[in-house]
Design a protein around this motif. Structure first.
Motif, PDB file in Angstrom:
ATOM      1  N   GLU A  67       0.833  -1.206   0.000  1.00 46.99           N
ATOM      2  CA  GLU A  67       0.000   0.000   0.000  1.00 46.99           C
ATOM      3  C   GLU A  67       0.863   1.250   0.000  1.00 46.99           C
ATOM      4  OE1 GLU A  67      -3.349   0.486   2.684  1.00 46.99           O
ATOM      5  OE2 GLU A  67      -3.686  -1.678   2.612  1.00 46.99           O
ATOM      6  N   ASP A  68       1.934   1.245   0.803  1.00 47.75           N
ATOM      7  CA  ASP A  68       2.832   2.406   0.874  1.00 47.75           C
ATOM      8  C   ASP A  68       3.483   2.679  -0.472  1.00 47.75           C
ATOM      9  OD1 ASP A  68       2.250   2.740   3.558  1.00 47.75           O
ATOM     10  OD2 ASP A  68       4.087   1.767   4.263  1.00 47.75           O
ATOM     11  N   GLU A  69       3.964   1.628  -1.122  1.00 47.23           N
ATOM     12  CA  GLU A  69       4.617   1.796  -2.417  1.00 47.23           C
ATOM     13  C   GLU A  69       3.622   2.341  -3.444  1.00 47.23           C
ATOM     14  OE1 GLU A  69       7.120  -0.663  -5.844  1.00 47.23           O
ATOM     15  OE2 GLU A  69       6.329  -1.770  -4.116  1.00 47.23           O
ATOM     16  N   LEU A  70       2.449   1.759  -3.491  1.00 49.80           N
ATOM     17  CA  LEU A  70       1.442   2.174  -4.465  1.00 49.80           C
ATOM     18  C   LEU A  70       1.018   3.619  -4.245  1.00 49.80           C
ATOM     19  CD1 LEU A  70      -0.057   1.158  -6.896  1.00 49.80           C
ATOM     20  CD2 LEU A  70      -1.834   0.271  -5.383  1.00 49.80           C
ATOM     21  N   GLU A  71       0.858   4.001  -2.977  1.00 52.07           N
ATOM     22  CA  GLU A  71       0.475   5.375  -2.641  1.00 52.07           C
ATOM     23  C   GLU A  71       1.496   6.378  -3.185  1.00 52.07           C
ATOM     24  OE1 GLU A  71       0.003   7.428   1.580  1.00 52.07           O
ATOM     25  OE2 GLU A  71      -1.304   5.661   1.356  1.00 52.07           O
ATOM     26  N   LEU A  72       2.776   6.065  -3.033  1.00 54.54           N
ATOM     27  CA  LEU A  72       3.840   6.941  -3.535  1.00 54.54           C
ATOM     28  C   LEU A  72       3.862   6.962  -5.057  1.00 54.54           C
ATOM     29  CD1 LEU A  72       6.616   5.898  -1.029  1.00 54.54           C
ATOM     30  CD2 LEU A  72       5.662   8.206  -1.253  1.00 54.54           C
ATOM     31  N   LEU A  73       3.704   5.801  -5.663  1.00 53.36           N
ATOM     32  CA  LEU A  73       3.781   5.712  -7.126  1.00 53.36           C
ATOM     33  C   LEU A  73       2.643   6.443  -7.824  1.00 53.36           C
ATOM     34  CD1 LEU A  73       4.918   2.017  -7.522  1.00 53.36           C
ATOM     35  CD2 LEU A  73       6.210   4.051  -8.189  1.00 53.36           C
ATOM     36  N   VAL A  74       1.435   6.351  -7.285  1.00 57.54           N
ATOM     37  CA  VAL A  74       0.278   6.994  -7.906  1.00 57.54           C
ATOM     38  C   VAL A  74       0.497   8.499  -8.021  1.00 57.54           C
ATOM     39  CG1 VAL A  74      -2.192   7.485  -7.604  1.00 57.54           C
ATOM     40  CG2 VAL A  74      -1.334   5.182  -7.260  1.00 57.54           C
ATOM     41  N   GLU A  75       1.218   9.061  -7.066  1.00 61.06           N
ATOM     42  CA  GLU A  75       1.500  10.500  -7.072  1.00 61.06           C
ATOM     43  C   GLU A  75       2.733  10.852  -7.913  1.00 61.06           C
ATOM     44  OE1 GLU A  75      -0.506  12.712  -5.447  1.00 61.06           O
ATOM     45  OE2 GLU A  75      -1.761  10.970  -4.975  1.00 61.06           O
ATOM     46  N   ALA A  76       3.471   9.852  -8.345  1.00 64.73           N
ATOM     47  CA  ALA A  76       4.753  10.080  -9.030  1.00 64.73           C
ATOM     48  C   ALA A  76       4.559  10.479 -10.491  1.00 64.73           C
ATOM     49  CB  ALA A  76       5.622   8.831  -8.949  1.00 64.73           C
ATOM     50  N   CYS A  82       0.602  -0.572 -14.806  1.00 69.06           N
ATOM     51  CA  CYS A  82       1.327  -1.817 -15.017  1.00 69.06           C
ATOM     52  C   CYS A  82       2.739  -1.475 -15.488  1.00 69.06           C
ATOM     53  CB  CYS A  82       0.595  -2.682 -16.049  1.00 69.06           C
ATOM     54  SG  CYS A  82       1.336  -4.313 -16.196  1.00 69.06           S
ATOM     55  N   GLY A  83       3.672  -1.466 -14.569  1.00 76.37           N
ATOM     56  CA  GLY A  83       5.055  -1.187 -14.935  1.00 76.37           C
ATOM     57  C   GLY A  83       5.814  -0.358 -13.923  1.00 76.37           C
ATOM     58  N   SER A  84       5.133   0.510 -13.175  1.00 73.03           N
ATOM     59  CA  SER A  84       5.814   1.363 -12.199  1.00 73.03           C
ATOM     60  C   SER A  84       6.143   0.596 -10.927  1.00 73.03           C
ATOM     61  CB  SER A  84       4.943   2.569 -11.826  1.00 73.03           C
ATOM     62  OG  SER A  84       4.949   3.542 -12.827  1.00 73.03           O
ATOM     63  N   ARG A  85       7.400   0.714 -10.513  1.00 71.94           N
ATOM     64  CA  ARG A  85       7.835   0.154  -9.223  1.00 71.94           C
ATOM     65  C   ARG A  85       8.827   1.115  -8.591  1.00 71.94           C
ATOM     66  NH1 ARG A  85       6.567  -5.217  -7.478  1.00 71.94           N
ATOM     67  NH2 ARG A  85       7.392  -4.297  -5.577  1.00 71.94           N
ATOM     68  N   LEU A  86       8.915   1.069  -7.268  1.00 73.88           N
ATOM     69  CA  LEU A  86      10.028   1.708  -6.574  1.00 73.88           C
ATOM     70  C   LEU A  86      11.144   0.673  -6.602  1.00 73.88           C
ATOM     71  CD1 LEU A  86       8.297   3.307  -3.442  1.00 73.88           C
ATOM     72  CD2 LEU A  86       8.850   4.377  -5.650  1.00 73.88           C
ATOM     73  N   SER A  87      12.279   1.045  -7.182  1.00 70.06           N
ATOM     74  CA  SER A  87      13.346   0.048  -7.331  1.00 70.06           C
ATOM     75  C   SER A  87      13.891  -0.428  -5.990  1.00 70.06           C
ATOM     76  CB  SER A  87      14.463   0.579  -8.231  1.00 70.06           C
ATOM     77  OG  SER A  87      15.022   1.766  -7.727  1.00 70.06           O
ATOM     78  N   CYS A  88      13.676   0.348  -4.908  1.00 68.50           N
ATOM     79  CA  CYS A  88      14.126  -0.103  -3.583  1.00 68.50           C
ATOM     80  C   CYS A  88      13.286  -1.264  -3.065  1.00 68.50           C
ATOM     81  CB  CYS A  88      14.110   1.055  -2.582  1.00 68.50           C
ATOM     82  SG  CYS A  88      12.452   1.651  -2.155  1.00 68.50           S
ATOM     83  N   GLN A  89      12.130  -1.482  -3.692  1.00 66.99           N
ATOM     84  CA  GLN A  89      11.239  -2.554  -3.250  1.00 66.99           C
ATOM     85  C   GLN A  89      11.347  -3.808  -4.112  1.00 66.99           C
ATOM     86  OE1 GLN A  89       9.377  -2.116  -0.228  1.00 66.99           O
ATOM     87  NE2 GLN A  89      10.986  -0.558  -0.321  1.00 66.99           N
ATOM     88  N   VAL A  90      12.299  -3.801  -5.057  1.00 70.87           N
ATOM     89  CA  VAL A  90      12.515  -4.968  -5.917  1.00 70.87           C
ATOM     90  C   VAL A  90      13.820  -5.633  -5.485  1.00 70.87           C
ATOM     91  CG1 VAL A  90      12.788  -5.808  -8.279  1.00 70.87           C
ATOM     92  CG2 VAL A  90      11.294  -3.841  -7.827  1.00 70.87           C
ATOM     93  N   GLY A  91      13.688  -6.779  -4.828  1.00 73.62           N
ATOM     94  CA  GLY A  91      14.856  -7.505  -4.369  1.00 73.62           C
ATOM     95  C   GLY A  91      15.497  -8.307  -5.492  1.00 73.62           C
ATOM     96  N   PHE A  92      16.748  -8.673  -5.286  1.00 69.55           N
ATOM     97  CA  PHE A  92      17.476  -9.487  -6.259  1.00 69.55           C
ATOM     98  C   PHE A  92      16.707 -10.771  -6.517  1.00 69.55           C
ATOM     99  CE2 PHE A  92      20.421 -12.819  -7.455  1.00 69.55           C
ATOM    100  CZ  PHE A  92      21.192 -12.196  -8.420  1.00 69.55           C
ATOM    101  N   ASN A  93      16.650 -11.149  -7.786  1.00 65.91           N
ATOM    102  CA  ASN A  93      15.994 -12.392  -8.176  1.00 65.91           C
ATOM    103  C   ASN A  93      16.704 -12.892  -9.434  1.00 65.91           C
ATOM    104  OD1 ASN A  93      14.291 -14.315  -9.385  1.00 65.91           O
ATOM    105  ND2 ASN A  93      12.446 -13.301  -8.630  1.00 65.91           N
ATOM    106  N   PRO A  94      17.244 -14.119  -9.403  1.00 69.75           N
ATOM    107  CA  PRO A  94      17.942 -14.641 -10.579  1.00 69.75           C
ATOM    108  C   PRO A  94      17.073 -14.633 -11.839  1.00 69.75           C
ATOM    109  CG  PRO A  94      18.179 -16.150  -8.718  1.00 69.75           C
ATOM    110  CD  PRO A  94      17.242 -15.062  -8.279  1.00 69.75           C
ATOM    111  N   ASP A  95      15.748 -14.717 -11.675  1.00 70.89           N
ATOM    112  CA  ASP A  95      14.851 -14.685 -12.830  1.00 70.89           C
ATOM    113  C   ASP A  95      14.843 -13.327 -13.531  1.00 70.89           C
ATOM    114  OD1 ASP A  95      14.179 -17.291 -12.239  1.00 70.89           O
ATOM    115  OD2 ASP A  95      12.311 -16.763 -11.229  1.00 70.89           O
ATOM    116  N   LEU A  96      15.365 -12.300 -12.876  1.00 67.96           N
ATOM    117  CA  LEU A  96      15.379 -10.959 -13.465  1.00 67.96           C
ATOM    118  C   LEU A  96      16.677 -10.677 -14.233  1.00 67.96           C
ATOM    119  CD1 LEU A  96      13.723  -8.871 -10.598  1.00 67.96           C
ATOM    120  CD2 LEU A  96      12.660  -9.840 -12.650  1.00 67.96           C
ATOM    121  N   ASP A  97      17.506 -11.691 -14.394  1.00 74.92           N
ATOM    122  CA  ASP A  97      18.757 -11.500 -15.140  1.00 74.92           C
ATOM    123  C   ASP A  97      18.442 -11.048 -16.565  1.00 74.92           C
ATOM    124  OD1 ASP A  97      21.505 -11.485 -15.667  1.00 74.92           O
ATOM    125  OD2 ASP A  97      21.492 -13.576 -16.321  1.00 74.92           O
ATOM    126  N   GLY A  98      19.061  -9.951 -16.974  1.00 80.15           N
ATOM    127  CA  GLY A  98      18.909  -9.470 -18.342  1.00 80.15           C
ATOM    128  C   GLY A  98      17.725  -8.542 -18.571  1.00 80.15           C
TER     129      GLY A  98
END
Length: 107
Positions: A67-76, A82-98
């Motif tokens: 909810e906190d992330e979405l609240e900030l993003l909606v105002e950004a 579909c696509g906006s994220r705070l990069s601080c909330q995206v943890g490392f994941n091997p599936d995200l390589d590339g």
């Protein structure tokens, strides 16, 4: 676990290949590779200065935004349902390589 590679599109449209290490959030990988990510709050999801856009397919593989992330993003600037994220909330994941990450407009 090895590093991931990220392709980052900066605000001028130039691309940068950066290493993303397993102990980093996406925001830390961007910041540590000298990309212009302000990250004012240091990764506590209390600002939107690390706002990025992710491809819809990649976005769909990530967990729900808090909810906190979405609240900030909606105002950004440039928010995308579909696509906006705070990069601080995206943890490392091997599936995200590339994956390609696009820096959102500055606030």
């Amino acid at each position: 676990m090895s590093n991931n590679q990220l392709t980052v599109v900066d605000r001028e449209g130039a691309t940068h290949d950066v290493e993303w290490e397993p102990d980093q959030t996406m925001m830390e990988a961007l910041r540590d590779n000298d990309l212009p990510v302000l990250a004012s709050c240091g990764g506590t999801a209390s600002c939107a200065t690390c706002h990025v856009f992710l491809d819809e397919k990649v976005f769909g593989t990530l967990g729900e935004r808090s909810e906190d992330e979405l609240e900030l993003l909606v105002e950004a600037e440039g928010y995308r349902e579909c696509g906006s994220r705070l990069s601080c909330q995206v943890g490392f994941n091997p599936d995200l390589d590339g994956v390609t990450v696009t820096l959102a407009p500055e606030e």
